[in-house]
Design a protein around this motif. Structure first.
Motif, short mmCIF file in Angstrom:
data_model
loop_
_atom_site.label_atom_id
_atom_site.label_comp_id
_atom_site.label_asym_id
_atom_site.label_seq_id
_atom_site.Cartn_x
_atom_site.Cartn_y
_atom_site.Cartn_z
N PHE A 113 0.81 -1.22 0.00
CA PHE A 113 0.00 0.00 0.00
C PHE A 113 0.84 1.27 0.00
O PHE A 113 0.31 2.35 -0.23
CB PHE A 113 -0.96 -0.03 1.19
CG PHE A 113 -1.90 -1.19 1.12
CD1 PHE A 113 -3.07 -1.10 0.38
CD2 PHE A 113 -1.59 -2.38 1.73
CE1 PHE A 113 -3.92 -2.19 0.28
CE2 PHE A 113 -2.44 -3.48 1.65
CZ PHE A 113 -3.60 -3.38 0.91
N THR A 114 2.13 1.15 0.27
CA THR A 114 2.99 2.34 0.27
C THR A 114 3.92 2.36 -0.94
O THR A 114 4.46 3.41 -1.28
CB THR A 114 3.85 2.41 1.55
OG1 THR A 114 4.65 1.24 1.66
CG2 THR A 114 2.97 2.57 2.78
N GLY A 115 4.12 1.22 -1.60
CA GLY A 115 5.06 1.14 -2.71
C GLY A 115 4.46 1.39 -4.07
O GLY A 115 5.14 1.34 -5.07
N ARG A 116 3.16 1.66 -4.12
CA ARG A 116 2.47 1.93 -5.38
C ARG A 116 1.24 2.77 -5.07
O ARG A 116 0.85 2.88 -3.91
CB ARG A 116 2.07 0.61 -6.08
CG ARG A 116 1.10 -0.23 -5.30
CD ARG A 116 0.89 -1.63 -5.86
NE ARG A 116 2.08 -2.36 -6.18
CZ ARG A 116 2.85 -3.00 -5.29
NH1 ARG A 116 2.53 -3.00 -4.02
NH2 ARG A 116 3.92 -3.65 -5.68
N VAL A 117 0.62 3.32 -6.09
CA VAL A 117 -0.60 4.11 -5.89
C VAL A 117 -1.77 3.14 -5.81
O VAL A 117 -2.09 2.46 -6.79
CB VAL A 117 -0.82 5.12 -7.03
CG1 VAL A 117 -2.14 5.85 -6.86
CG2 VAL A 117 0.34 6.10 -7.08
N VAL A 118 -2.40 3.06 -4.64
CA VAL A 118 -3.59 2.24 -4.44
C VAL A 118 -4.70 3.18 -3.98
O VAL A 118 -4.56 3.85 -2.97
CB VAL A 118 -3.36 1.12 -3.40
CG1 VAL A 118 -4.64 0.31 -3.20
CG2 VAL A 118 -2.21 0.22 -3.81
N ARG A 119 -5.78 3.21 -4.75
CA ARG A 119 -6.89 4.10 -4.44
C ARG A 119 -8.03 3.34 -3.80
O ARG A 119 -8.25 2.19 -4.16
CB ARG A 119 -7.37 4.78 -5.72
CG ARG A 119 -6.31 5.70 -6.29
CD ARG A 119 -6.83 6.38 -7.51
NE ARG A 119 -5.80 7.23 -8.10
CZ ARG A 119 -5.90 7.76 -9.29
NH1 ARG A 119 -6.96 7.56 -10.03
NH2 ARG A 119 -4.93 8.52 -9.76
N PRO A 120 -8.77 3.95 -2.90
CA PRO A 120 -8.58 5.30 -2.38
C PRO A 120 -7.34 5.40 -1.50
O PRO A 120 -7.06 4.53 -0.68
CB PRO A 120 -9.85 5.58 -1.57
CG PRO A 120 -10.52 4.27 -1.36
CD PRO A 120 -9.98 3.30 -2.35
N THR A 121 -6.59 6.48 -1.72
CA THR A 121 -5.30 6.63 -1.03
C THR A 121 -5.45 6.77 0.48
O THR A 121 -4.58 6.34 1.22
CB THR A 121 -4.51 7.82 -1.61
OG1 THR A 121 -5.32 8.99 -1.54
CG2 THR A 121 -4.12 7.56 -3.06
N LEU A 122 -6.55 7.36 0.95
CA LEU A 122 -6.76 7.44 2.40
C LEU A 122 -6.90 6.05 3.01
O LEU A 122 -6.38 5.77 4.08
CB LEU A 122 -7.98 8.29 2.72
CG LEU A 122 -7.86 9.78 2.46
CD1 LEU A 122 -9.21 10.47 2.65
CD2 LEU A 122 -6.81 10.39 3.35
N THR A 123 -7.59 5.18 2.32
CA THR A 123 -7.74 3.81 2.81
C THR A 123 -6.41 3.08 2.71
O THR A 123 -6.05 2.31 3.61
CB THR A 123 -8.82 3.06 2.02
OG1 THR A 123 -10.07 3.73 2.22
CG2 THR A 123 -8.93 1.61 2.45
N SER A 124 -5.67 3.33 1.66
CA SER A 124 -4.36 2.70 1.50
C SER A 124 -3.46 3.04 2.69
O SER A 124 -2.80 2.17 3.27
CB SER A 124 -3.73 3.17 0.19
OG SER A 124 -2.56 2.48 -0.08
N ALA A 125 -3.44 4.31 3.08
CA ALA A 125 -2.63 4.73 4.23
C ALA A 125 -3.15 4.11 5.52
O ALA A 125 -2.35 3.67 6.37
CB ALA A 125 -2.63 6.26 4.34
N PHE A 126 -4.46 4.04 5.66
CA PHE A 126 -5.06 3.42 6.85
C PHE A 126 -4.66 1.95 6.96
O PHE A 126 -4.24 1.48 8.02
CB PHE A 126 -6.58 3.57 6.79
CG PHE A 126 -7.31 2.77 7.84
CD1 PHE A 126 -7.40 3.24 9.14
CD2 PHE A 126 -7.89 1.56 7.52
CE1 PHE A 126 -8.07 2.50 10.11
CE2 PHE A 126 -8.56 0.82 8.48
CZ PHE A 126 -8.65 1.28 9.78
N VAL A 127 -4.77 1.21 5.87
CA VAL A 127 -4.44 -0.22 5.87
C VAL A 127 -2.95 -0.42 6.11
O VAL A 127 -2.57 -1.29 6.91
CB VAL A 127 -4.89 -0.89 4.54
CG1 VAL A 127 -4.35 -2.31 4.43
CG2 VAL A 127 -6.41 -0.88 4.43
#
Length: 159
Positions: A113-127
């Motif tokens: 989740f940090t090494g690529r763009v995963v949308r929604p980005t807020l959820t990516s940061a949360f996970v």
């Protein structure tokens, strides 16, 4: 709404979006609520079925991402046993200008989740944060028990 789907191998299923003139990015399967959807969870199941060709087993609502003008994404955590590009039924696949929707399975680790763009980005940061602390995502609180937000198709909600 979206679904973070854990695969039989313990990974996560993402959809890689490749569109002309746009760098590739990944999304959690999902989409919008339609007037015939009986609930937020029913809409998530329908959208995942359309995009993956399979019915997920949703466990809990783990995150709500407010993405500005695009509204909110309710993100469910669940499991998926298989997926099939041939069995997808979403209308987006019939429009060539939408680009490609390819399946990718990644390890369920923070770097996914940090090494690529995963949308929604807020959820990516949360996970990524939840995984970084060593937490079991299936032990996160189910937000359905605490959520008083109203959900529905955009055109049916009052302005």
């Amino acid at each position: 709404m979206r679904a973070l789907l854990v695969t039989p191998g313990g990974g996560v299923l993402l959809i890689r979006r490749t569109r002309p003139g746009v760098p590739a990015y990944w999304v959690l399967p999902g989409g919008g609520i339609e007037p015939g959807d009986a609930s937020l969870e029913a809409a998530a199941i329908r959208e995942v079925r359309e995009e993956t060709g399979a019915v997920p087993e949703l466990d809990r609502l783990i995150h709500i991402a407010d993405i500005g003008e695009h509204g909110r994404h309710a993100v469910f955590l669940g499991r998926i046993d298989y997926w099939s590009a041939e069995a997808r039924t979403g209308p987006e696949f019939a429009i060539a200008a939408n680009g490609l929707y390819d399946f990718d399975e990644f390890p369920l680790v923070p770097s996914t989740f940090t090494g690529r763009v995963v949308r929604p980005t807020l959820t990516s940061a949360f996970v990524a944060g939840a995984l970084h602390t060593g937490g079991n995502l299936f032990e996160l609180p189910d937000l359905r028990a605490h959520n008083r937000l109203r959900w529905g198709p955009r055109e049916s909600l009052p302005a």
